[in-house]
Write an enzyme that holds these catalytic residues in place. Structure first.
Site, PDB file in Angstrom:
ATOM      1  N   TYR A  97       2.204 -10.530   1.493  1.00  0.00           N
ATOM      2  CA  TYR A  97       1.251 -10.368   0.715  1.00  0.00           C
ATOM      3  C   TYR A  97       0.575 -11.647   0.358  1.00  0.00           C
ATOM      4  O   TYR A  97      -0.802 -11.519  -0.427  1.00  0.00           O
ATOM      5  CB  TYR A  97       1.517  -9.479  -0.368  1.00  0.00           C
ATOM      6  CG  TYR A  97       2.020  -8.292   0.067  1.00  0.00           C
ATOM      7  CD1 TYR A  97       1.134  -7.320   0.415  1.00  0.00           C
ATOM      8  CD2 TYR A  97       3.293  -7.708  -0.295  1.00  0.00           C
ATOM      9  CE1 TYR A  97       1.660  -5.991   0.744  1.00  0.00           C
ATOM     10  CE2 TYR A  97       3.790  -6.688   0.026  1.00  0.00           C
ATOM     11  CZ  TYR A  97       3.019  -5.884   0.494  1.00  0.00           C
ATOM     12  OH  TYR A  97       3.414  -4.374   0.812  1.00  0.00           O
ATOM     13  N   HIS A 151      -6.573  -3.382   3.160  1.00  0.00           N
ATOM     14  CA  HIS A 151      -5.053  -3.960   2.799  1.00  0.00           C
ATOM     15  C   HIS A 151      -4.943  -5.367   3.319  1.00  0.00           C
ATOM     16  O   HIS A 151      -5.388  -5.907   4.154  1.00  0.00           O
ATOM     17  CB  HIS A 151      -3.987  -3.022   4.002  1.00  0.00           C
ATOM     18  CG  HIS A 151      -4.360  -1.842   3.498  1.00  0.00           C
ATOM     19  ND1 HIS A 151      -3.870  -0.984   2.498  1.00  0.00           N
ATOM     20  CD2 HIS A 151      -4.855  -0.746   4.392  1.00  0.00           C
ATOM     21  CE1 HIS A 151      -4.208   0.317   2.675  1.00  0.00           C
ATOM     22  NE2 HIS A 151      -4.885   0.401   3.573  1.00  0.00           N
TER      23      HIS A 151
HETATM   24  C1  DQA Z   1      -0.882  -2.757   0.988  1.00  0.00           C
HETATM   25  C2  DQA Z   1      -0.171  -2.069   2.088  1.00  0.00           C
HETATM   26  C3  DQA Z   1       0.838  -1.009   1.551  1.00  0.00           C
HETATM   27  O1  DQA Z   1       1.512  -0.488   2.520  1.00  0.00           O
HETATM   28  C4  DQA Z   1       1.820  -1.341   0.234  1.00  0.00           C
HETATM   29  O2  DQA Z   1       2.380  -0.167  -0.145  1.00  0.00           O
HETATM   30  C5  DQA Z   1       1.154  -1.989  -0.585  1.00  0.00           C
HETATM   31  C6  DQA Z   1       0.064  -3.208  -0.402  1.00  0.00           C
HETATM   32  C7  DQA Z   1      -1.487  -4.007   1.474  1.00  0.00           C
HETATM   33  O3  DQA Z   1      -2.334  -4.638   0.660  1.00  0.00           O
HETATM   34  O4  DQA Z   1      -1.299  -4.549   2.362  1.00  0.00           O
HETATM   35  O5  DQA Z   1       1.516  -1.864  -1.846  1.00  0.00           O
HETATM   36  O6  DQA Z   1      -1.923  -1.912   0.686  1.00  0.00           O
END
Ligand code: DQA
Length: 150
Positions: A28, A105
């Site tokens: 992330y 995402h």
């Molecule tokens: C997310 C991807 C999702 O699978 C995950 O549960 C998240 C973050 C992303 O920004 O990569 O909480 O949305």
């Protein structure tokens, strides 16, 4: 008759996104949510868009924010976190909002666990941007701007 330019974007962050900075940085990145929002604010200013932000870990609060979205915005940029993959309530609320929306995402959801490949909101969004980290939000704003100015 001239109409006002549509430049207002509401950026909705879902469950666990308030924990950015603490979640696995290899997936992330290392920005906190506040830092990410500053970044998004900078992208929006460059593009002549006005953004306002919302984050919740409560599905009902997120749904209610979608119910109000048309009072405050012309378009929606949303990253619902894990709700993306199963929340039919958020999917239906997005449909009720009836505004152009882009799904974002930070991580590449297609390249991770099988269950992350499902998105219940994708069919309602004009685009999905995934796996590009914070810059993905810029791409999403560009896509939304195209939609709002077309
Ligand atoms: C997310 C991807 C999702 O699978 C995950 O549960 C998240 C973050 C992303 O920004 O990569 O909480 O949305």
């Amino acid at each position: 008759m001239s109409s006002l330019p549509r430049t207002r974007v509401t950026v909705l962050h879902g469950v666990n996104l308030d924990q950015l900075g603490r979640r696995d940085p290899a997936i992330y990145g290392s920005l906190t949510l506040e830092q990410l929002e500053q970044r998004i604010g900078g992208f929006a200013a460059e593009l002549g868009l006005r953004v306002q932000f919302f984050q919740s870990n409560h599905e009902g609060a997120f749904v209610e924010q979608l119910h109000r979205a048309d009072e405050m915005a012309d378009g929606i940029l949303l990253n619902p976190g894990a709700w993306t993959h199963y929340s039919w309530a958020i999917r239906d609320a997005l449909e009720i909002a009836a505004l152009p929306a882009v799904e974002v995402h930070l991580s590449d959801v297609e390249a991770r666990e099988e269950w992350r490949r499902t998105s219940v909101i994708r069919e309602l969004c004009v685009a999905t941007v995934s796996g590009k980290g914070p810059d993905g939000y810029r791409e999403a704003l560009v896509r939304l701007k195209e939609e709002l100015t077309s």
